[in-house]
Scaffold this motif. Structure first.
Motif, PDB file in Angstrom:
ATOM      1  N   SER A   1       0.841  -1.209   0.000  1.00 42.52           N
ATOM      2  CA  SER A   1       0.000   0.000   0.000  1.00 42.52           C
ATOM      3  C   SER A   1       0.874   1.258   0.000  1.00 42.52           C
ATOM      4  O   SER A   1       0.575   2.236  -0.688  1.00 42.52           O
ATOM      5  CB  SER A   1      -0.942   0.006   1.205  1.00 42.52           C
ATOM      6  N   ARG A   2       1.970   1.222   0.764  1.00 43.53           N
ATOM      7  CA  ARG A   2       2.884   2.367   0.786  1.00 43.53           C
ATOM      8  C   ARG A   2       3.575   2.514  -0.565  1.00 43.53           C
ATOM      9  O   ARG A   2       3.769   3.630  -1.060  1.00 43.53           O
ATOM     10  CB  ARG A   2       3.923   2.174   1.904  1.00 43.53           C
ATOM     11  N   LEU A   3       3.935   1.382  -1.181  1.00 41.84           N
ATOM     12  CA  LEU A   3       4.569   1.404  -2.495  1.00 41.84           C
ATOM     13  C   LEU A   3       3.656   2.063  -3.524  1.00 41.84           C
ATOM     14  O   LEU A   3       4.086   2.917  -4.301  1.00 41.84           O
ATOM     15  CB  LEU A   3       4.901  -0.028  -2.937  1.00 41.84           C
ATOM     16  N   ASN A   4       2.383   1.667  -3.525  1.00 45.09           N
ATOM     17  CA  ASN A   4       1.427   2.255  -4.472  1.00 45.09           C
ATOM     18  C   ASN A   4       1.348   3.769  -4.302  1.00 45.09           C
ATOM     19  O   ASN A   4       1.299   4.523  -5.280  1.00 45.09           O
ATOM     20  CB  ASN A   4       0.040   1.637  -4.273  1.00 45.09           C
ATOM     21  N   SER A   5       1.357   4.227  -3.062  1.00 47.87           N
ATOM     22  CA  SER A   5       1.282   5.662  -2.775  1.00 47.87           C
ATOM     23  C   SER A   5       2.533   6.380  -3.275  1.00 47.87           C
ATOM     24  O   SER A   5       2.447   7.457  -3.889  1.00 47.87           O
ATOM     25  CB  SER A   5       1.117   5.873  -1.269  1.00 47.87           C
ATOM     26  N   ILE A   6       3.708   5.790  -3.038  1.00 50.12           N
ATOM     27  CA  ILE A   6       4.980   6.400  -3.470  1.00 50.12           C
ATOM     28  C   ILE A   6       5.021   6.516  -4.992  1.00 50.12           C
ATOM     29  O   ILE A   6       5.404   7.557  -5.542  1.00 50.12           O
ATOM     30  CB  ILE A   6       6.181   5.572  -2.955  1.00 50.12           C
ATOM     31  N   VAL A   7       4.624   5.451  -5.687  1.00 55.43           N
ATOM     32  CA  VAL A   7       4.680   5.459  -7.155  1.00 55.43           C
ATOM     33  C   VAL A   7       3.695   6.473  -7.728  1.00 55.43           C
ATOM     34  O   VAL A   7       4.004   7.187  -8.687  1.00 55.43           O
ATOM     35  CB  VAL A   7       4.420   4.045  -7.716  1.00 55.43           C
ATOM     36  N   ARG A   8       2.497   6.563  -7.141  1.00 54.14           N
ATOM     37  CA  ARG A   8       1.518   7.557  -7.600  1.00 54.14           C
ATOM     38  C   ARG A   8       2.095   8.964  -7.495  1.00 54.14           C
ATOM     39  O   ARG A   8       1.991   9.766  -8.421  1.00 54.14           O
ATOM     40  CB  ARG A   8       0.233   7.458  -6.772  1.00 54.14           C
ATOM     41  N   GLN A   9       2.717   9.263  -6.356  1.00 49.57           N
ATOM     42  CA  GLN A   9       3.322  10.580  -6.149  1.00 49.57           C
ATOM     43  C   GLN A   9       4.471  10.817  -7.131  1.00 49.57           C
ATOM     44  O   GLN A   9       4.611  11.903  -7.691  1.00 49.57           O
ATOM     45  CB  GLN A   9       3.859  10.689  -4.710  1.00 49.57           C
ATOM     46  N   TRP A  10       5.269   9.772  -7.348  1.00 51.13           N
ATOM     47  CA  TRP A  10       6.438   9.856  -8.236  1.00 51.13           C
ATOM     48  C   TRP A  10       6.017  10.218  -9.662  1.00 51.13           C
ATOM     49  O   TRP A  10       6.722  10.956 -10.353  1.00 51.13           O
ATOM     50  CB  TRP A  10       7.161   8.512  -8.225  1.00 51.13           C
ATOM     51  N   CYS A  11       4.875   9.694 -10.080  1.00 49.49           N
ATOM     52  CA  CYS A  11       4.449   9.834 -11.473  1.00 49.49           C
ATOM     53  C   CYS A  11       3.557  11.041 -11.741  1.00 49.49           C
ATOM     54  O   CYS A  11       3.106  11.242 -12.878  1.00 49.49           O
ATOM     55  CB  CYS A  11       3.724   8.556 -11.930  1.00 49.49           C
ATOM     56  N   ILE A  12       3.320  11.853 -10.708  1.00 51.58           N
ATOM     57  CA  ILE A  12       2.505  13.053 -10.909  1.00 51.58           C
ATOM     58  C   ILE A  12       3.231  14.031 -11.834  1.00 51.58           C
ATOM     59  O   ILE A  12       4.427  14.266 -11.703  1.00 51.58           O
ATOM     60  CB  ILE A  12       2.200  13.737  -9.549  1.00 51.58           C
ATOM     61  N   GLY A  13       2.492  14.581 -12.783  1.00 52.53           N
ATOM     62  CA  GLY A  13       3.044  15.630 -13.628  1.00 52.53           C
ATOM     63  C   GLY A  13       3.825  15.146 -14.836  1.00 52.53           C
ATOM     64  O   GLY A  13       4.475  15.943 -15.509  1.00 52.53           O
ATOM     65  N   GLY A  14       3.750  13.861 -15.127  1.00 49.38           N
ATOM     66  CA  GLY A  14       4.466  13.368 -16.307  1.00 49.38           C
ATOM     67  C   GLY A  14       3.994  11.981 -16.686  1.00 49.38           C
ATOM     68  O   GLY A  14       3.167  11.388 -15.997  1.00 49.38           O
ATOM     69  N   ARG A  15       4.522  11.487 -17.795  1.00 47.69           N
ATOM     70  CA  ARG A  15       4.206  10.128 -18.220  1.00 47.69           C
ATOM     71  C   ARG A  15       5.373   9.216 -17.862  1.00 47.69           C
ATOM     72  O   ARG A  15       6.533   9.526 -18.160  1.00 47.69           O
ATOM     73  CB  ARG A  15       3.930  10.084 -19.721  1.00 47.69           C
ATOM     74  N   PHE A  16       5.055   8.092 -17.241  1.00 50.69           N
ATOM     75  CA  PHE A  16       6.077   7.167 -16.778  1.00 50.69           C
ATOM     76  C   PHE A  16       5.799   5.763 -17.285  1.00 50.69           C
ATOM     77  O   PHE A  16       4.641   5.380 -17.517  1.00 50.69           O
ATOM     78  CB  PHE A  16       6.146   7.160 -15.244  1.00 50.69           C
ATOM     79  N   LEU A  17       6.876   4.987 -17.426  1.00 52.51           N
ATOM     80  CA  LEU A  17       6.772   3.590 -17.834  1.00 52.51           C
ATOM     81  C   LEU A  17       7.029   2.681 -16.645  1.00 52.51           C
ATOM     82  O   LEU A  17       7.821   3.010 -15.756  1.00 52.51           O
ATOM     83  CB  LEU A  17       7.803   3.278 -18.925  1.00 52.51           C
ATOM     84  N   VAL A  18       6.355   1.542 -16.653  1.00 48.79           N
ATOM     85  CA  VAL A  18       6.635   0.462 -15.711  1.00 48.79           C
ATOM     86  C   VAL A  18       7.292  -0.636 -16.536  1.00 48.79           C
ATOM     87  O   VAL A  18       6.708  -1.121 -17.508  1.00 48.79           O
ATOM     88  CB  VAL A  18       5.346  -0.076 -15.060  1.00 48.79           C
ATOM     89  N   GLN A  19       8.513  -1.020 -16.161  1.00 45.56           N
ATOM     90  CA  GLN A  19       9.278  -1.937 -17.009  1.00 45.56           C
ATOM     91  C   GLN A  19       9.865  -3.084 -16.203  1.00 45.56           C
ATOM     92  O   GLN A  19      10.378  -2.891 -15.097  1.00 45.56           O
ATOM     93  CB  GLN A  19      10.401  -1.176 -17.713  1.00 45.56           C
ATOM     94  N   GLN A  20       9.791  -4.257 -16.790  1.00 48.15           N
ATOM     95  CA  GLN A  20      10.409  -5.450 -16.219  1.00 48.15           C
ATOM     96  C   GLN A  20      11.898  -5.215 -15.994  1.00 48.15           C
ATOM     97  O   GLN A  20      12.594  -4.675 -16.852  1.00 48.15           O
ATOM     98  CB  GLN A  20      10.214  -6.621 -17.196  1.00 48.15           C
ATOM     99  N   GLY A  21      12.395  -5.612 -14.825  1.00 48.70           N
ATOM    100  CA  GLY A  21      13.822  -5.504 -14.548  1.00 48.70           C
ATOM    101  C   GLY A  21      14.570  -6.731 -15.050  1.00 48.70           C
ATOM    102  O   GLY A  21      14.099  -7.857 -14.895  1.00 48.70           O
ATOM    103  N   ILE A  22      15.717  -6.518 -15.671  1.00 43.56           N
ATOM    104  CA  ILE A  22      16.577  -7.610 -16.129  1.00 43.56           C
ATOM    105  C   ILE A  22      17.693  -7.766 -15.093  1.00 43.56           C
ATOM    106  O   ILE A  22      18.258  -6.763 -14.646  1.00 43.56           O
ATOM    107  CB  ILE A  22      17.197  -7.287 -17.512  1.00 43.56           C
ATOM    108  N   PRO A  23      18.035  -9.003 -14.682  1.00 41.88           N
ATOM    109  CA  PRO A  23      19.091  -9.188 -13.665  1.00 41.88           C
ATOM    110  C   PRO A  23      20.449  -8.706 -14.184  1.00 41.88           C
ATOM    111  O   PRO A  23      21.044  -9.325 -15.056  1.00 41.88           O
ATOM    112  CB  PRO A  23      19.098 -10.711 -13.438  1.00 41.88           C
ATOM    113  N   LEU A  24      20.915  -7.601 -13.636  1.00 40.01           N
ATOM    114  CA  LEU A  24      22.152  -6.981 -14.122  1.00 40.01           C
ATOM    115  C   LEU A  24      23.117  -6.631 -12.991  1.00 40.01           C
ATOM    116  O   LEU A  24      24.082  -5.897 -13.201  1.00 40.01           O
ATOM    117  CB  LEU A  24      21.816  -5.694 -14.894  1.00 40.01           C
ATOM    118  N   ARG A  25      22.869  -7.187 -11.814  1.00 38.27           N
ATOM    119  CA  ARG A  25      23.722  -6.866 -10.664  1.00 38.27           C
ATOM    120  C   ARG A  25      25.003  -7.697 -10.720  1.00 38.27           C
ATOM    121  O   ARG A  25      24.953  -8.930 -10.797  1.00 38.27           O
ATOM    122  CB  ARG A  25      22.982  -7.128  -9.354  1.00 38.27           C
TER     123      ARG A  25
END
Length: 377
Positions: free
Chosen positions: A197-221
Motif C-alpha cells: 500500500s505504501r509502495l502504491n502511494s509512493i509510485v503515484r506521487q512519483w508519477c505526478i506531472g508526467g508520463r512514466f513507464l513500468v518496465q520489467q527488470g533484467i538481472p544486471l547486478r
C-alpha cells in the motif's frame, strides 16, 4: 570551390549560454577542417530570422579560441538538441518547424513509450523488449510485479538516469518491497523497505506531472553489487551505410540503480565485461555479434518509421544466458563512454563519422530518408 558547411544545432543549458558538449564540438570542428568540411555551432537563439543569418559559434583550431561570426545558413544541420523543460526547447520546436525543408542529418525520435510500441510491431524486436506498460494506475504496477520480481519506473521522456525508481519484491517477507532510485536532479534515494500500500502511494506521487513507464527488470547486478549495461553506438558511415562504431560496458556507482556515467558510473571495454559476466570469451563474442546485428536492424527500422537518422545509441541489457534486451534508444548519444573505457580509436571514429556522413550527403545531393510528420514529445 567553397567547402560544404555543416551547422551543429544545439541548445544552451542556461541563461549564461553555456554548452554541454563544447569540447566535443571543438574536436568535431577540428576534424571537419581536416576532411574539407566547414563546421560551426549554433542554437535557435542565434538565428536572425529576418536576415536569414546565424550569429554562429566558430572555433579556430590554430588559435584554440572560440568567437562569434555572422554566417549564412549551412547546407546541412546536425541536430544535437536534447529535451529540456524550458522556453529554449519551445524555441527549438519552432525552429524545426520553420526550417523543416532544410537538410537535417537526423530527425527527432519520439518518446520511449512510442519507440517501445514501434518496436513491438515486429516479432524480430519483440523478443528483445522487456515487458513495459505506460503507467496509469496501481493495476499497471501489480501486473508487471506478478511476472517480474524486479521492476523499474522511468520517465517516458528524459535522459541520464533521472527520475528512475527500482522496486524489488523481497523474498521471505510478506508483501514487502525494496525501493531505491534517483531523483530528477540525479540524487540517489536511500534504499528502504515498504509495504504494497505504501509502495502504491509512493509510485503515484512519483508519477505526478508526467508520463512514466513500468518496465520489467533484467538481472544486471554484478558480484560486487553494482548494476551494469552496455552502450552500443550505431552510425552512418562515409558511404551512407549503417555501421556499428563501437560498444562499451557501463558500471553504475555504488548504491545507484542505473549505470549512467553522469550518475557516477564508469566505463569499461564491452568484451572484457561480457567475458566476466557470461563466463567465456566465446560467449562474449557471440553476444557482441548478436548485439551488432540487432542494432543495425533496429537503426534501419527506426529510420523507416520516423525519418532521417545518422546515429543512434542503444542501451542494452544482456542477462547471464546471453539474452539481449533493448532498454532504451538515444538519438542524441554522447560518446564519452569510449574515451572513458580507454578506447580512443572508437572515440575518434564516433566523432568523425557524422562528418564523413555529412560529406556523403552533400556530394550525393541526398537529403537522406524522407521527413516524418511525427514530432518529438
Amino acid at each position: 570551390m567553397p567547402e560544404p558547411v555543416l551547422g551543429i544545432l544545439t541548445l544552451y543549458l542556461n541563461e549564461a549560454k553555456q554548452l554541454e558538449e563544447k569540447g566535443v564540438y571543438q574536436r568535431m570542428i577540428t576534424q571537419g577542417k581536416r576532411i574539407g568540411l566547414d563546421v560551426f555551432v549554433f542554437t535557435p537563439m542565434d538565428v536572425h530570422s529576418s536576415k536569414e543569418l546565424i550569429h554562429a559559434l566558430v572555433y579556430d583550431p590554430q588559435t584554440g579560441k572560440w568567437s562569434r561570426k555572422w554566417r549564412p545558413f549551412p547546407q546541412m544541420i546536425y541536430d544535437r538538441c536534447r529535451i529540456q523543460r524550458s522556453a529554449r526547447f519551445q524555441q527549438l520546436l519552432r525552429f524545426r518547424s520553420k526550417y523543416n525543408h532544410m537538410t537535417f542529418l537526423n530527425r527527432p525520435l519520439r518518446n520511449k513509450w512510442t519507440i517501445h510500441q514501434t518496436f513491438s510491431q515486429k516479432s524480430r524486436f519483440r523478443q528483445h523488449l522487456p515487458e513495459t506498460l505506460l503507467y496509469h494506475s496501481s493495476a499497471d504496477l501489480l501486473r508487471i510485479l506478478k511476472s517480474s520480481p524486479v521492476i523499474y519506473i522511468k520517465p517516458a521522456s528524459g535522459t541520464g538516469g533521472r527520475g528512475i525508481l527500482r522496486i524489488e519484491k523481497l523474498k521471505d517477507s510478506r508483501g514487502m518491497f525494496d525501493i531505491q532510485g534517483r531523483r530528477q536532479d540525479r540524487r540517489i534515494i536511500t534504499p528502504r523497505k515498504v509495504s504494497l500500500s505504501r509502495l502504491n502511494s509512493i509510485v503515484r506521487q512519483w508519477c505526478i506531472g508526467g508520463r512514466f513507464l513500468v518496465q520489467q527488470g533484467i538481472p544486471l547486478r554484478l558480484p560486487g553489487g553494482r548494476f551494469h549495461d552496455y552502450r552500443m553506438l550505431i552510425q552512418k558511415n562515409g558511404q551512407g551505410k549503417w555501421e556499428m562504431t563501437g560498444m562499451a560496458g557501463r558500471i553504475g556507482a555504488a548504491r545507484s540503480v542505473t549505470s549512467n556515467l553522469h550518475g557516477g558510473g564508469h566505463a569499461v571495454r564491452a568484451e572484457t565485461l561480457l567475458r566476466d559476466w557470461l563466463g567465456s570469451a566465446d560467449k562474449a563474442d557471440k553476444a557482441m555479434k548478436a548485439s551488432e546485428k540487432l542494432g543495425l536492424e533496429a537503426a534501419a527500422f527506426l529510420e523507416d518509421s520516423f525519418g532521417a537518422l545518422c546515429e543512434l545509441a542503444l542501451d542494452l541489457a544482456i542477462d547471464h544466458e546471453g539474452r539481449i534486451y533493448v532498454l532504451e534508444v538515444n538519438p542524441k548519444p554522447a560518446r564519452e563512454v569510449f574515451a572513458r573505457s580507454g578506447d580512443s580509436e572508437t572515440y575518434r571514429k564516433a566523432l568523425l563519422r557524422p562528418l564523413e556522413y555529412a560529406l556523403w550527403v552533400y556530394k550525393n545531393k541526398n537529403t537522406a530518408p524522407p521527413v516524418s510528420s511525427k514530432t518529438e514529445e
